[in-house]
Design a protein around this motif. Sequence first.
Motif, PDB file in Angstrom:
ATOM      1  N   UNK A   1      28.272 -44.128 -46.704  1.00 34.00           N
ATOM      2  CA  UNK A   1      27.576 -45.174 -47.448  1.00 34.00           C
ATOM      3  C   UNK A   1      26.409 -45.800 -46.716  1.00 34.00           C
ATOM      4  N   UNK A   2      26.006 -45.237 -45.590  1.00 35.66           N
ATOM      5  CA  UNK A   2      24.821 -45.742 -44.885  1.00 35.66           C
ATOM      6  C   UNK A   2      23.575 -45.340 -45.665  1.00 35.66           C
ATOM      7  N   UNK A   3      22.614 -46.240 -45.747  1.00 35.26           N
ATOM      8  CA  UNK A   3      21.363 -45.953 -46.452  1.00 35.26           C
ATOM      9  C   UNK A   3      20.294 -45.570 -45.438  1.00 35.26           C
ATOM     10  N   UNK A   4      19.700 -44.395 -45.636  1.00 37.34           N
ATOM     11  CA  UNK A   4      18.624 -43.910 -44.773  1.00 37.34           C
ATOM     12  C   UNK A   4      17.313 -44.037 -45.540  1.00 37.34           C
ATOM     13  N   UNK A   5      16.495 -44.983 -45.138  1.00 33.49           N
ATOM     14  CA  UNK A   5      15.156 -45.167 -45.703  1.00 33.49           C
ATOM     15  C   UNK A   5      14.227 -44.314 -44.836  1.00 33.49           C
ATOM     16  N   UNK A   6      13.624 -43.277 -45.441  1.00 29.55           N
ATOM     17  CA  UNK A   6      12.878 -42.266 -44.686  1.00 29.55           C
ATOM     18  C   UNK A   6      11.428 -42.229 -45.165  1.00 29.55           C
ATOM     19  N   UNK A   7      10.490 -42.125 -44.226  1.00 28.86           N
ATOM     20  CA  UNK A   7       9.087 -41.972 -44.606  1.00 28.86           C
ATOM     21  C   UNK A   7       8.336 -41.224 -43.512  1.00 28.86           C
ATOM     22  N   UNK A   8       7.203 -40.643 -43.871  1.00 23.43           N
ATOM     23  CA  UNK A   8       6.468 -39.832 -42.911  1.00 23.43           C
ATOM     24  C   UNK A   8       5.047 -39.572 -43.395  1.00 23.43           C
ATOM     25  N   UNK A   9       4.234 -39.012 -42.497  1.00 20.91           N
ATOM     26  CA  UNK A   9       2.899 -38.526 -42.858  1.00 20.91           C
ATOM     27  C   UNK A   9       3.017 -37.118 -43.425  1.00 20.91           C
ATOM     28  N   UNK A  10       1.977 -36.690 -44.141  1.00 24.50           N
ATOM     29  CA  UNK A  10       1.995 -35.353 -44.722  1.00 24.50           C
ATOM     30  C   UNK A  10       1.509 -34.310 -43.711  1.00 24.50           C
ATOM     31  N   UNK A  11       1.282 -33.086 -44.189  1.00 25.51           N
ATOM     32  CA  UNK A  11       0.883 -31.990 -43.307  1.00 25.51           C
ATOM     33  C   UNK A  11      -0.518 -32.183 -42.736  1.00 25.51           C
ATOM     34  N   UNK A  12      -1.232 -33.194 -43.223  1.00 24.86           N
ATOM     35  CA  UNK A  12      -2.561 -33.511 -42.693  1.00 24.86           C
ATOM     36  C   UNK A  12      -2.549 -34.802 -41.872  1.00 24.86           C
ATOM     37  N   UNK A  13      -1.364 -35.380 -41.678  1.00 23.11           N
ATOM     38  CA  UNK A  13      -1.252 -36.602 -40.898  1.00 23.11           C
ATOM     39  C   UNK A  13      -1.593 -37.858 -41.671  1.00 23.11           C
ATOM     40  N   UNK A  14      -1.475 -37.822 -43.018  1.00 22.49           N
ATOM     41  CA  UNK A  14      -1.846 -38.948 -43.862  1.00 22.49           C
ATOM     42  C   UNK A  14      -0.600 -39.547 -44.506  1.00 22.49           C
ATOM     43  N   UNK A  15      -0.502 -40.887 -44.492  1.00 23.28           N
ATOM     44  CA  UNK A  15       0.584 -41.603 -45.158  1.00 23.28           C
ATOM     45  C   UNK A  15       0.149 -42.029 -46.561  1.00 23.28           C
ATOM     46  N   UNK A  16       1.160 -42.296 -47.380  1.00 27.60           N
ATOM     47  CA  UNK A  16       0.888 -42.795 -48.725  1.00 27.60           C
ATOM     48  C   UNK A  16      -0.023 -44.014 -48.710  1.00 27.60           C
ATOM     49  N   UNK A  17       0.235 -44.925 -47.765  1.00 27.40           N
ATOM     50  CA  UNK A  17      -0.520 -46.162 -47.701  1.00 27.40           C
ATOM     51  C   UNK A  17      -1.994 -45.979 -47.387  1.00 27.40           C
ATOM     52  N   UNK A  18      -2.373 -44.765 -46.954  1.00 29.58           N
ATOM     53  CA  UNK A  18      -3.778 -44.490 -46.659  1.00 29.58           C
ATOM     54  C   UNK A  18      -4.512 -43.857 -47.829  1.00 29.58           C
ATOM     55  N   UNK A  19      -3.794 -43.684 -48.943  1.00 29.94           N
ATOM     56  CA  UNK A  19      -4.374 -43.063 -50.131  1.00 29.94           C
ATOM     57  C   UNK A  19      -4.500 -44.093 -51.249  1.00 29.94           C
ATOM     58  N   UNK A  20      -5.326 -43.810 -52.271  1.00 22.08           N
ATOM     59  CA  UNK A  20      -5.396 -44.706 -53.427  1.00 22.08           C
ATOM     60  C   UNK A  20      -4.021 -44.861 -54.060  1.00 22.08           C
ATOM     61  N   UNK A  21      -3.818 -45.946 -54.768  1.00 19.37           N
ATOM     62  CA  UNK A  21      -2.525 -46.207 -55.397  1.00 19.37           C
ATOM     63  C   UNK A  21      -2.063 -45.030 -56.238  1.00 19.37           C
ATOM     64  N   UNK A  22      -0.789 -44.753 -56.190  1.00 20.43           N
ATOM     65  CA  UNK A  22      -0.199 -43.662 -56.957  1.00 20.43           C
ATOM     66  C   UNK A  22       1.306 -43.698 -56.835  1.00 20.43           C
TER      67      UNK A  22
END
Length: 292
Positions: free
Chosen positions: A145-166
Amino acid sequence: MTTGQSVGADITALAAERWAGARDARLSEVMRALVRHLHAMAREVRLTESEWKTAMSWLARTGQISDAKRAEFILASDVLGLSMLVVEMNHRRDPGATPPTVLGPFHVAGSPQLEYGANMAEGSSGTPLYITGVIRDLHDQPVGGAVLDVWQADAHGIYEGQLPDGDARLRAKYTSQPGGGYCVRTIAPRGYSIPMDGPVGELISRAGISRHRPAHVHFLITAPGYEPLITHLFEAGAPYLDTDAVYGTKAELVVEFERRPAGPTPDGRTSDEPWLLATYDFVLQPQRWTMV
């Protein structure tokens, strides 16, 4: 004119005395120390008025470029090593527990909940990567029941937050199974440069120090009765492991990304293309550990 430590001594004492009257005792303690150390730094380097104005402009621009997805002040704290210092001071880690690292400036709240082995990289190109293992406690007991909140950059080293809203991309929440097992399906991350288009990047450029982070995946793991764990997993052999711009690399968090041929995958399915496997058991420590 006097020189050395005596310069501005009266204003330092006066400012510290005024902040001593803050209604909150902790605020008073912190602000008096901040006044003393800021004034001491200014004396040590003989800060000029021009340099002071430059610093004020830099701070203003750092705030102006920040928004809900870009935390430039956190990035500034990261590259100064302050973020890792605060992490290490505030977590009494049992030697058997997984080491914490920095949250970083690109965490986005409210990630979608996915099932065991579901693909959080849907729509993103890259080499499939499966991260699997067990969440357990200091006594080697599984934590279901542990929650793993996971995030990462893409294959070009870009995070969601560096892109226009989507839509959410390359971030998700998973829940460990009753036996503690978890399985994250994503793509292999890539090492990247920290954002260089803002005040922090400008400062890094002038200093000539490392601006790169090694390939990694972020985790924020929570479970009732346990200390929250903010950490990364780094790819063994990745460039920049020894020069991480935010000082977050720790040997215990470096894992092999093993190459596997097309065929069965840890989620019980199959892959039509070669894929990578990273295996890691996260060890949580009980809530009874207190901050120091």
